[in-house]
Design an enzyme around this catalytic site. Sequence first.
Site, mmCIF file in Angstrom:
data_model
loop_
_atom_site.group_PDB
_atom_site.id
_atom_site.type_symbol
_atom_site.label_atom_id
_atom_site.label_comp_id
_atom_site.label_asym_id
_atom_site.label_seq_id
_atom_site.Cartn_x
_atom_site.Cartn_y
_atom_site.Cartn_z
ATOM 1 N N ASP A 64 -13.961 5.784 39.779
ATOM 2 C CA ASP A 64 -14.109 5.400 38.373
ATOM 3 C C ASP A 64 -14.926 4.123 38.170
ATOM 4 O OD1 ASP A 64 -12.236 3.761 39.541
ATOM 5 O OD2 ASP A 64 -10.669 4.048 38.050
ATOM 6 N N ASP A 119 -5.423 -1.923 42.731
ATOM 7 C CA ASP A 119 -6.072 -2.407 41.524
ATOM 8 C C ASP A 119 -5.030 -3.199 40.743
ATOM 9 O OD1 ASP A 119 -8.737 -1.629 39.724
ATOM 10 O OD2 ASP A 119 -6.972 -2.281 38.582
#
Length: 660
Positions: A64, A119
């Site tokens: 992404d 993340d």
Amino acid sequence: MGQTLIYKILAEHLVDGKVAAGEPVGIRIDQTLTQDATGTTAFLLFESMGAGRVKTDLSVSYVDHNIAGFGPENHNDHLYLQTAAAKSGVYHSRAGNGICHQVHLERFGKPGATLLGSDSHTPTCGALGMLAIGAGGLDVAAAMAGGPFYLTCPKVLGVKLTGKLKEWVAAKDVILKLMSILTTKGNAGWAFEYSGEGGSELTVPQRATITNMGAELGVTTSIFAGDEQTRRFLAAQKREKDYSACGGLAADPDAEYDRIIEINLSDLEPMAACPSSPDNVKTVREIAGVQTKQVIIGSCTNSGFADLMMVAKVLKGRRINNMVEFAVVPGSREVLNMLAEAGALTDMISAGARVLECGCGPCIGQGLSPADEVVSLRTFNRNFAGRSGTKNDRVYLVSPETAVASVLTGEITDPRDLPKIIGIEYPKIKLPAEFTINDNMIEPPLSEEKAAKVKVLRGPTIFVPQTPPPLPQQLQGKVLIKCGDKITTDHIMPAGPYLKLRSNVPEYAKVVFNCFNEEGKPTFARRAIELKEKGIAGIIVAGESYGQGSSREHAALCPMHLGVRVVLAKSIERIHKANLINFCIVPIEFAESADIDRIKAGNELQIDNLLEAIKDRDEVKIVNKTDSFEFVGKLEFSDRDRKILLTGGLLNYTQKKANE
Ligand code: MIC
Ligand code: SF4
């Protein structure tokens, strides 16, 4: 005394230690997520562990962040990740399918379960009643291999939400209000648990905006208990069984919190984080009228169906201000498809929106960098200076409501004025009873037999990171840089045009601390390598809250590559501190904060008996040889941290344990 929800989930997953604030605990991880910018390192390190197939209930590899494909690096990474996932029993969400946190919320998150993600915004899934934590890629790789995740058991702050959001006031304003109270520093070691009748009115996507930006507060995680909202959201995603498996798990009514903050939603008004920190918060009223030339709606904070439908309804039949560049970045293909089905895409495009592909995009400086010094309004979560790709940027973080109002007027506009300005009523969006589900771009794990036949494709731009050398008993070092407070991982390791170098540490390391490099002078990397070649350790000196922001372990891995062995700071943020330890850089905090004023860049520092100190002491004596004085550094480590540092980092430690 009753238990908090966070402690209940920790206790349920405990494999080592005791659930009590400040204690080191090891917990079982049910799910992991990785994304491409941190994922290649995570998978390379996972492969080095020789674990074969993942041992979690479910692991997902998302693509992404780096999807633009300028040069071969991105696609090399994607092919590596796709084949590595197929080999190791991992779901793979392909480029274009959406931002990891949005897709995980929609398709995989589960109340009561644990999620570890490489993340920092992984706690987004706390909106589903999950214990979701961000970490460095190496920690996630270790969890994929079946190892526990170690953390310091956090103190729990209860956020009691009362009242009800008024029209044009959004979930973003709730978290910006909290940012204004608690700021980006000083919250390490805390986790947030949201409750109250105000909270039960919020939908899962609204909750996700709030849990997402807990990362900016620097807390370990944020959570809402699974309830009827959660059940409804999961049912609409055709996953109601994930709710019934562990839903309804909540804090005891008499749960004791270490601190409680009450926020009355009815009192809130539109807020904005002004340049260049998420905690530089003002009310939109205070800054209304400031001209803007760019508005972007997207990122894992505010790119869901309801947010974008509201934007489309406001824009329908209207035209954006002709001096404003306007982009919309849907968070997932599910959102994009549904906007298309509802005609909302047409409404936005007709008004003047540029629709970008589902992914992180401008949030991490992948395109749409604003012009010099112009005001850019974004619905994102971070506005650190230069993160947009423009050094002198002026980025404001706002809700989609404020963003859409401002794109029509060309100046920062309180959305509550829209009825007066364009005669519109607040378009309250109800979540659909059924989302349009299409998992065509998610590849499920292969059977063991099929996986065995997969050839992992590792293109020529992908390099396995080196393991760190052992620490010396007597450390001779030099201060390479002295920086101030709130140094983010974006300062340490820039993203933007350099993001594509994530799989090539020697190349990426050339831009460590790039924002502080001065034209015509040797870069940080050059100075560090010169020292390394002379056998002198590099030392970074910093103020408070060093390493805030992202989980990117390159902010430790690349300095390690350049020979940095010590970070000496007033305080260091949780994920970054763990990354430093994993890559065998010793994080030391000043015992007396004022000592930082006595140290200058270029000073030579010496630490005798470093290994003994790491073994079992809480303090270490540091000698400033240049200016002939001594001072004391704190070593705040768990027993495991000490062992990792003494073994030469987490990878060496894991291998040593496996051999034992
Ligand atoms: C970010 O928002 O800063 C990132 C890019 O998503 C990072 C991860 C990375 O640097 O790859 C994060 O938040 O951890
Ligand atoms: Fe992507 Fe931005 Fe979210 Fe990081 S904060 S995961 S870059 S959208």
